[in-house]
Design a protein around this motif. Structure first.
Motif, mmCIF file in Angstrom:
data_model
loop_
_atom_site.group_PDB
_atom_site.id
_atom_site.type_symbol
_atom_site.label_atom_id
_atom_site.label_comp_id
_atom_site.label_asym_id
_atom_site.label_seq_id
_atom_site.Cartn_x
_atom_site.Cartn_y
_atom_site.Cartn_z
ATOM 1 N N VAL A 187 88.317 14.370 -11.844
ATOM 2 C CA VAL A 187 87.234 13.988 -11.355
ATOM 3 C C VAL A 187 86.023 13.347 -12.226
ATOM 4 O O VAL A 187 85.074 12.568 -10.973
ATOM 5 C CB VAL A 187 86.305 15.551 -10.142
ATOM 6 C CG1 VAL A 187 84.936 14.819 -9.269
ATOM 7 C CG2 VAL A 187 88.091 15.773 -9.218
ATOM 8 N N THR A 188 85.366 14.138 -12.945
ATOM 9 C CA THR A 188 84.661 13.595 -13.857
ATOM 10 C C THR A 188 84.438 12.303 -14.533
ATOM 11 O O THR A 188 83.637 11.489 -13.698
ATOM 12 C CB THR A 188 84.645 14.637 -15.052
ATOM 13 O OG1 THR A 188 85.071 15.824 -14.412
ATOM 14 C CG2 THR A 188 82.904 14.775 -15.453
ATOM 15 N N MET A 189 85.576 12.006 -14.861
ATOM 16 C CA MET A 189 86.305 10.837 -15.232
ATOM 17 C C MET A 189 85.598 9.225 -14.067
ATOM 18 O O MET A 189 85.474 8.424 -14.156
ATOM 19 C CB MET A 189 87.605 10.459 -15.809
ATOM 20 C CG MET A 189 87.666 11.496 -16.955
ATOM 21 S SD MET A 189 86.526 11.210 -18.655
ATOM 22 C CE MET A 189 86.338 12.916 -19.059
ATOM 23 N N ILE A 190 86.652 10.038 -12.801
ATOM 24 C CA ILE A 190 86.740 8.869 -11.951
ATOM 25 C C ILE A 190 84.880 8.216 -11.608
ATOM 26 O O ILE A 190 84.271 7.808 -11.365
ATOM 27 C CB ILE A 190 86.847 9.442 -10.340
ATOM 28 C CG1 ILE A 190 89.171 9.085 -10.945
ATOM 29 C CG2 ILE A 190 87.088 8.254 -9.507
ATOM 30 C CD1 ILE A 190 89.282 10.484 -9.925
ATOM 31 N N SER A 191 83.998 9.815 -11.551
ATOM 32 C CA SER A 191 82.565 9.941 -11.165
ATOM 33 C C SER A 191 82.139 9.028 -12.235
ATOM 34 O O SER A 191 81.711 8.239 -12.151
ATOM 35 C CB SER A 191 81.903 11.115 -11.387
ATOM 36 O OG SER A 191 82.287 11.945 -10.195
ATOM 37 N N PHE A 192 82.576 8.887 -13.708
ATOM 38 C CA PHE A 192 81.755 7.773 -14.050
ATOM 39 C C PHE A 192 82.599 6.281 -14.140
ATOM 40 O O PHE A 192 81.441 6.106 -14.127
ATOM 41 C CB PHE A 192 81.790 9.027 -15.863
ATOM 42 C CG PHE A 192 81.175 9.611 -16.829
ATOM 43 C CD1 PHE A 192 81.365 10.918 -16.335
ATOM 44 C CD2 PHE A 192 81.014 9.115 -17.836
ATOM 45 C CE1 PHE A 192 80.934 11.844 -16.750
ATOM 46 C CE2 PHE A 192 79.271 10.371 -18.134
ATOM 47 C CZ PHE A 192 80.126 11.331 -17.385
ATOM 48 N N VAL A 193 83.084 6.279 -14.024
ATOM 49 C CA VAL A 193 83.685 4.520 -13.890
ATOM 50 C C VAL A 193 83.450 4.583 -12.543
ATOM 51 O O VAL A 193 83.186 2.848 -12.918
ATOM 52 C CB VAL A 193 85.672 4.871 -13.822
ATOM 53 C CG1 VAL A 193 85.778 3.674 -13.559
ATOM 54 C CG2 VAL A 193 86.212 6.026 -15.300
ATOM 55 N N GLY A 194 83.225 5.110 -11.663
ATOM 56 C CA GLY A 194 82.725 4.187 -10.269
ATOM 57 C C GLY A 194 81.102 4.043 -10.863
ATOM 58 O O GLY A 194 80.863 3.130 -11.225
ATOM 59 N N ILE A 195 80.721 5.060 -11.213
ATOM 60 C CA ILE A 195 78.698 4.815 -11.412
ATOM 61 C C ILE A 195 78.863 3.417 -12.626
ATOM 62 O O ILE A 195 77.923 2.224 -12.677
ATOM 63 C CB ILE A 195 78.642 6.146 -11.823
ATOM 64 C CG1 ILE A 195 78.267 6.755 -10.698
ATOM 65 C CG2 ILE A 195 76.221 5.910 -12.837
ATOM 66 C CD1 ILE A 195 77.545 6.836 -9.226
ATOM 67 N N TYR A 196 79.745 3.929 -13.485
ATOM 68 C CA TYR A 196 79.630 2.376 -14.689
ATOM 69 C C TYR A 196 80.064 0.946 -14.430
ATOM 70 O O TYR A 196 79.914 0.374 -14.336
ATOM 71 C CB TYR A 196 80.517 3.027 -15.484
ATOM 72 C CG TYR A 196 80.646 1.826 -17.191
ATOM 73 C CD1 TYR A 196 79.177 1.741 -17.769
ATOM 74 C CD2 TYR A 196 81.675 1.217 -17.461
ATOM 75 C CE1 TYR A 196 78.958 1.288 -19.138
ATOM 76 C CE2 TYR A 196 81.414 0.576 -18.700
ATOM 77 C CZ TYR A 196 80.412 0.130 -19.343
ATOM 78 O OH TYR A 196 80.175 -0.647 -20.503
ATOM 79 N N SER A 197 81.351 1.410 -13.666
ATOM 80 C CA SER A 197 81.357 -0.344 -13.249
ATOM 81 C C SER A 197 80.517 -0.238 -11.707
ATOM 82 O O SER A 197 80.213 -1.856 -11.596
ATOM 83 C CB SER A 197 83.598 -0.475 -12.673
ATOM 84 O OG SER A 197 82.911 1.085 -11.935
ATOM 85 N N LEU A 198 79.753 -0.024 -11.452
ATOM 86 C CA LEU A 198 78.823 -0.263 -10.014
ATOM 87 C C LEU A 198 77.599 -1.387 -10.369
ATOM 88 O O LEU A 198 76.999 -1.601 -10.560
ATOM 89 C CB LEU A 198 78.224 1.383 -9.046
ATOM 90 C CG LEU A 198 77.696 0.707 -8.034
ATOM 91 C CD1 LEU A 198 78.390 0.057 -6.971
ATOM 92 C CD2 LEU A 198 76.887 1.614 -7.198
#
Lengths: 500, 146
Positions: free
Chosen positions: A396-407
């Motif tokens: 969940v943490t990594m998906i959150s990071f990737v999501g915000i980072y790619s946004l």
């Protein structure tokens, strides 16, 4: 026959193969998100939004995917309630009361089927009511001027606060913190405020960053803090058969639970938890002493599940027609719409009918897909449920990071997200609700603009805010909604408080 | 109890700072009747009232974690901050494997399982994001493996 032509438009959108596929994927993901303890509908949808956005879906597609997730999560929450005695999400809490005892008696299969069918009945009735009611509310909302909207936003904060916390001061504090965060950046008046010369703050704080931080990252901290405690021994699930007799007996319960849940869902700020709570309590007093509630009564599984799914549909009514979300997850969906440059409210029904009716048609279809996934295929999700938190939470943490980072592509937003995660953890420890913070960030500039337009129209006369009957009624409801829980704490207690 | 009081006091200080900062907002040449300062003042006023209530009528103290758990939480936050800084210069795979592995170890202290979850999550999520969802992630820093 307006309704039929609108529905035809809706189905023409929803039945296109690509949209249909997105809906099925959404239902599947949603059921998993609902079933996994520690991933609720609001944080599940929250971590998916940035990804949806970077993938370049158009408004309808994004909305179809995420509302399918939303409905799916409402179904999925019951699975871990029944098998593990841990609610998969907050609204599924009431289902543990009779679901887990049923499972211990070897009737886990029956409990899963009854709750699955109850979820279907609740969601189906709510979607029909949503379809019939929403256009009328949208038409009423055309009469709303800035004074009415300002009062409506106030009502949303006051009722949400009344239910989200046991302490009104803390609920108000949460709303105000959100509103304060919303004033950061370049505002409508063209002046930049509270940016302290920081270029990152000029555009304001992205509400997606705040949502993912407050919901998903803070959940990781909560899990690290309580590690070990949540690993309870599950109940074995044998063969799943359809208990027709029990379904017949609980059908009335499902209808009653659905109606109560829908009404609870429409109230701004109340949401699905209240829906399942009220449906359960009402059914318990309806049945009276003949019931076996708390010890594995099938009606104790049917009522809250019908209630929370109906409330989930009901909560979409104020979100779509007024732009005021009725729950945490609809607040997250509102964030999605705003990111896609769609303004919910009465104009949505006339300007973007394909979005509204496509969504409604999708909800109808998703409901059947979910029934199929959650009754015959329920074993698949039971398997997935066994993913240990030590893999799930880092994921969940990594998906959150990737999501915000790619946004946003900026590490500043990632740091901000972690900051919101820490803040969310502290708030949850102190019983300060986090949903009003989100609502404040989302609605802050609308609320200020409503006030600004009201003051411009009246040339700075505050009495203009109370100048129409609708506004006065909304103000009264807002005050009552804020004050009443203080006196009624014993009657309407927060669902968590009654678990032990 | 003390928690609520400290929080209330901090919020009053923040509200005062917010008012101070709001008072320096540049008002446009032809302002509307409300201007850019009124709404922040209203918010700050509300925060001060809510803070006073929290100070005067605090809830029973929350159960704060013991020192060791608190240290674990701080460590987790530090790992996340380091990860936020590392993801751009070092690419996705290595920082993700390390950060996910550490978080996994914190939830269930078995080193081998944690290392495997870290590597598995890193590779699995990379494949998912890059190939199934088409996000433009950089796997490794430039210069490694060409």
């Amino acid at each position: 026959m307006d309704l039929l032509s609108n529905l035809a438009l809706g189905f023409s959108v929803a039945l296109s193969p690509y949209t249909l596929m997105l809906s099925v994927i959404g239902c599947f993901l949603g059921t998993i998100i609902g079933a996994l303890p520690g991933l609720g509908p609001s944080n599940g949808v929250a971590i998916l939004i940035p990804i949806t956005f970077t993938m370049g879906f158009d408004a309808t597609q994004a909305l179809v995917l995420l509302t399918s997730v939303y409905y799916g999560a409402m179904y999925g929450g019951r699975i871990s309630s029944i098998l593990l005695n841990i609610p998969g999400d907050e609204p599924a809490l009431m289902t543990t009361l009779d679901g887990y005892p049923m499972a211990k008696q070897g009737k886990a299969g029956d409990a899963l089927v009854i709750s699955g069918v109850a979820s279907f009945v609740g969601a189906f009735i709510a979607t029909i009511f949503l379809m019939l009611l929403a256009p009328y509310i949208a038409r009423l909302a055309y009469k709303f001027g800035p004074a009415e909207y300002f009062a409506l936003y106030l009502l949303a904060f006051s009722t949400l606060g009344g239910i989200a916390s046991n302490n009104q001061a803390k609920a108000a504090m949460a709303s105000l913190i959100g509103l304060g965060i919303a004033t950061i950046g370049q505002g409508a008046s063209g002046t930049s405020r509270f940016t302290f010369g920081n270029l990152h703050l000029l555009d304001g704080i992205d509400f997606l960053v705040a949502i993912v931080g407050l919901f998903a990252i803070s959940e990781v901290f909560v899990f690290i803090e309580s590690h070990g405690k949540s690993s309870s021994i599950g109940v074995k699930l044998d063969k799943v058969t359809i208990p027709f007799r029990l379904l017949g007996q609980t059908f009335g319960t499902m209808i009653r639970g659905s109606l109560i849940g829908f009404v609870a869902g429409i109230l701004p700020g109340a949401g699905a938890s209240l829906g399942s709570f009220m449906a359960y309590m009402a059914e318990k007093s309806w049945v009276g002493s003949k019931g076996n509630f708390g010890k594995g009564d099938p009606r104790g599984v049917a009522a809250p599940e019908a209630g929370n799914n109906a409330a989930a549909g009901g909560a979409l009514v104020p979100m779509l027609t007024l732009g005021v979300p009725g729950s945490g997850t609809t607040a997250v969906l509102l964030a999605l719409l705003m990111t896609l440059n769609i303004t919910p409210g009465p104009t949505l029904f006339t300007d973007r009918p394909e979005v509204v009716w496509g969504l409604i048609a999708t909800l109808l279809i998703a409901n059947f897909v979910l029934l199929a996934m959650n009754v015959p295929m329920v074993k698949v999700f039971v398997k997935i449920l066994m993913v240990p938190p030590a893999i799930l939470l880092p994921g969940v943490t990594m998906i959150s990071f990737v999501g915000i980072y790619s946004l946003t592509g900026s590490y500043f937003d990632l740091l901000l997200m972690i900051g919101f995660g820490v803040l969310g953890w502290i708030f949850r420890k102190m019983d300060i609700p986090t949903v009003p913070v989100i609502l404040g960030i989302l609605l802050g500039s609308n609320m200020e603009n409503a006030l600004r337009r009201a003051m411009t129209l009246s040339d700075g006369d505050p009495s203009y805010l109370f100048s129409s009957p609708i506004a006065v009624v909304l103000w009264i409801l807002a005050v009552v909604g804020f004050v009443a829980p203080i006196f009624m704490r014993r009657v309407i207690r927060k669902p968590q408080a009654i678990t032990d | 109890m003390t928690g609520d009081r400290i929080f209330g006091a901090v919020m009053i200080l923040l509200a005062l700072g917010y008012i101070l900062s709001a008072s320096t907002i540049q008002v446009p040449l032809f302002p509307d009747p409300m201007g850019p300062k009124a709404f922040p003042y209203l918010i700050a006023g509300g925060v001060i009232v809510a803070s006073l209530v929290m100070i005067l009528r605090p809830d029973p103290e929350a159960e704060w974690p013991v020192m060791r758990t608190l240290a674990a939480l701080v460590f987790a936050a530090v790992v996340m901050v380091a990860y936020a800084y590392a993801i751009k210069p070092l690419g996705f795979l290595v920082p993700t494997a390390i950060a996910a592995g550490i978080l996994s170890y914190q939830l269930s202290p078995r080193p081998l399982a944690a290392a495997l979850s870290g590597i598995g999550l890193s590779v699995g999520l990379f494949v998912l994001f890059r190939y199934a969802l088409g996000l433009g992630l950089v796997p490794l820093p430039k210069g490694w493996l060409g």
